[in-house]
Motif scaffolding. Structure first.
Motif, PDB file in Angstrom:
ATOM      1  N   ARG A  13      23.846  36.127  29.588  1.00 18.55           N
ATOM      2  CA  ARG A  13      23.418  37.496  29.895  1.00 18.55           C
ATOM      3  C   ARG A  13      22.455  37.527  31.076  1.00 18.55           C
ATOM      4  NH1 ARG A  13      24.606  41.599  27.466  1.00 18.55           N
ATOM      5  NH2 ARG A  13      25.615  41.723  25.487  1.00 18.55           N
ATOM      6  N   PRO A  22      27.023  36.637  39.436  1.00 18.61           N
ATOM      7  CA  PRO A  22      27.285  37.747  38.525  1.00 18.61           C
ATOM      8  C   PRO A  22      28.752  38.151  38.525  1.00 18.61           C
ATOM      9  CG  PRO A  22      26.302  38.564  40.538  1.00 18.61           C
ATOM     10  CD  PRO A  22      26.338  37.068  40.649  1.00 18.61           C
ATOM     11  N   ARG A  24      31.285  41.371  36.558  1.00 18.10           N
ATOM     12  CA  ARG A  24      31.379  42.522  35.656  1.00 18.10           C
ATOM     13  C   ARG A  24      32.620  42.349  34.785  1.00 18.10           C
ATOM     14  NH1 ARG A  24      28.836  47.149  35.384  1.00 18.10           N
ATOM     15  NH2 ARG A  24      27.904  46.832  37.446  1.00 18.10           N
ATOM     16  N   LYS A  26      35.757  43.287  33.018  1.00 15.99           N
ATOM     17  CA  LYS A  26      36.761  44.332  33.167  1.00 15.99           C
ATOM     18  C   LYS A  26      37.737  44.384  31.998  1.00 15.99           C
ATOM     19  CE  LYS A  26      35.311  46.239  36.763  1.00 15.99           C
ATOM     20  NZ  LYS A  26      34.745  47.587  36.618  1.00 15.99           N
ATOM     21  N   LEU A  39      36.747  39.012  34.678  1.00 15.51           N
ATOM     22  CA  LEU A  39      35.558  39.474  35.382  1.00 15.51           C
ATOM     23  C   LEU A  39      35.893  39.807  36.828  1.00 15.51           C
ATOM     24  CD1 LEU A  39      33.094  36.653  34.255  1.00 15.51           C
ATOM     25  CD2 LEU A  39      33.561  38.796  33.104  1.00 15.51           C
ATOM     26  N   THR A  40      35.113  40.699  37.420  1.00 16.70           N
ATOM     27  CA  THR A  40      35.200  40.997  38.838  1.00 16.70           C
ATOM     28  C   THR A  40      33.868  40.635  39.470  1.00 16.70           C
ATOM     29  OG1 THR A  40      36.709  42.824  38.414  1.00 16.70           O
ATOM     30  CG2 THR A  40      35.645  42.787  40.555  1.00 16.70           C
ATOM     31  N   THR A  41      33.906  39.835  40.544  1.00 18.49           N
ATOM     32  CA  THR A  41      32.678  39.424  41.224  1.00 18.49           C
ATOM     33  C   THR A  41      32.235  40.495  42.212  1.00 18.49           C
ATOM     34  OG1 THR A  41      33.811  38.331  43.054  1.00 18.49           O
ATOM     35  CG2 THR A  41      33.412  37.002  41.070  1.00 18.49           C
ATOM     36  N   ASP A  42      31.034  40.319  42.754  1.00 18.83           N
ATOM     37  CA  ASP A  42      30.511  41.247  43.760  1.00 18.83           C
ATOM     38  C   ASP A  42      31.415  41.321  44.990  1.00 18.83           C
ATOM     39  OD1 ASP A  42      28.356  41.807  42.173  1.00 18.83           O
ATOM     40  OD2 ASP A  42      26.978  40.479  43.243  1.00 18.83           O
ATOM     41  N   LYS A  63      32.812  45.586  27.507  1.00 18.36           N
ATOM     42  CA  LYS A  63      33.448  45.915  28.784  1.00 18.36           C
ATOM     43  C   LYS A  63      32.447  46.610  29.708  1.00 18.36           C
ATOM     44  CE  LYS A  63      37.374  48.288  30.730  1.00 18.36           C
ATOM     45  NZ  LYS A  63      38.516  49.134  30.519  1.00 18.36           N
ATOM     46  N   ASP A  64      32.545  46.319  30.999  1.00 15.37           N
ATOM     47  CA  ASP A  64      31.721  46.873  32.083  1.00 15.37           C
ATOM     48  C   ASP A  64      30.302  46.316  32.140  1.00 15.37           C
ATOM     49  OD1 ASP A  64      33.728  48.412  33.266  1.00 15.37           O
ATOM     50  OD2 ASP A  64      33.390  50.041  31.851  1.00 15.37           O
ATOM     51  N   GLU A  65      29.964  45.366  31.279  1.00 17.20           N
ATOM     52  CA  GLU A  65      28.664  44.703  31.367  1.00 17.20           C
ATOM     53  C   GLU A  65      28.684  43.664  32.485  1.00 17.20           C
ATOM     54  OE1 GLU A  65      26.084  43.796  27.684  1.00 17.20           O
ATOM     55  OE2 GLU A  65      28.160  43.386  27.136  1.00 17.20           O
ATOM     56  N   VAL A  66      27.523  43.414  33.066  1.00 16.71           N
ATOM     57  CA  VAL A  66      27.383  42.340  34.043  1.00 16.71           C
ATOM     58  C   VAL A  66      26.855  41.113  33.319  1.00 16.71           C
ATOM     59  CG1 VAL A  66      26.168  41.551  36.103  1.00 16.71           C
ATOM     60  CG2 VAL A  66      27.017  43.894  35.980  1.00 16.71           C
TER      61      VAL A  66
END
Length: 77
Positions: A13, A22, A24, A26, A39-42, A63-66
């Motif tokens: 976390r 980081p 997110r 998805k 996950l999707t990166t920056d 979902k949608d947490e970083v």
């Protein structure tokens, strides 16, 4: 280019090491022996990560947490 197997990634976390990044969440797929996270990166890259059900419950991921991901090992090609 480097490749890390989905089950050789560590998810936290909060940043836990110097080589984390980081991502997110998805998509979460809890079916099967491991929980599969997409996950999707920056930078907009998609990353597949697999963690145990125990670790998933411990982190209470949604979902949608970083989250912060770090490789346990990498392979360079």
């Amino acid at each position: 280019m480097f490749y890390v197997r989905p089950h050789r990634m560590h998810v936290e976390r909060y940043p836990a090491s110097h080589n984390h990044f980081p991502g997110r969440i998805k998509h979460i797929n809890p079916a099967g022996p491991l929980v599969k996270l997409e996950l999707t990166t920056d930078q907009g890259h998609t990353l597949q990560v697999e963690i145990s059900h125990d670790r998933f419950r411990e982190l209470h991921l949604m979902k949608d947490e970083v989250v912060f991901v770090s490789p346990l090992e990498t392979r360079v090609f």
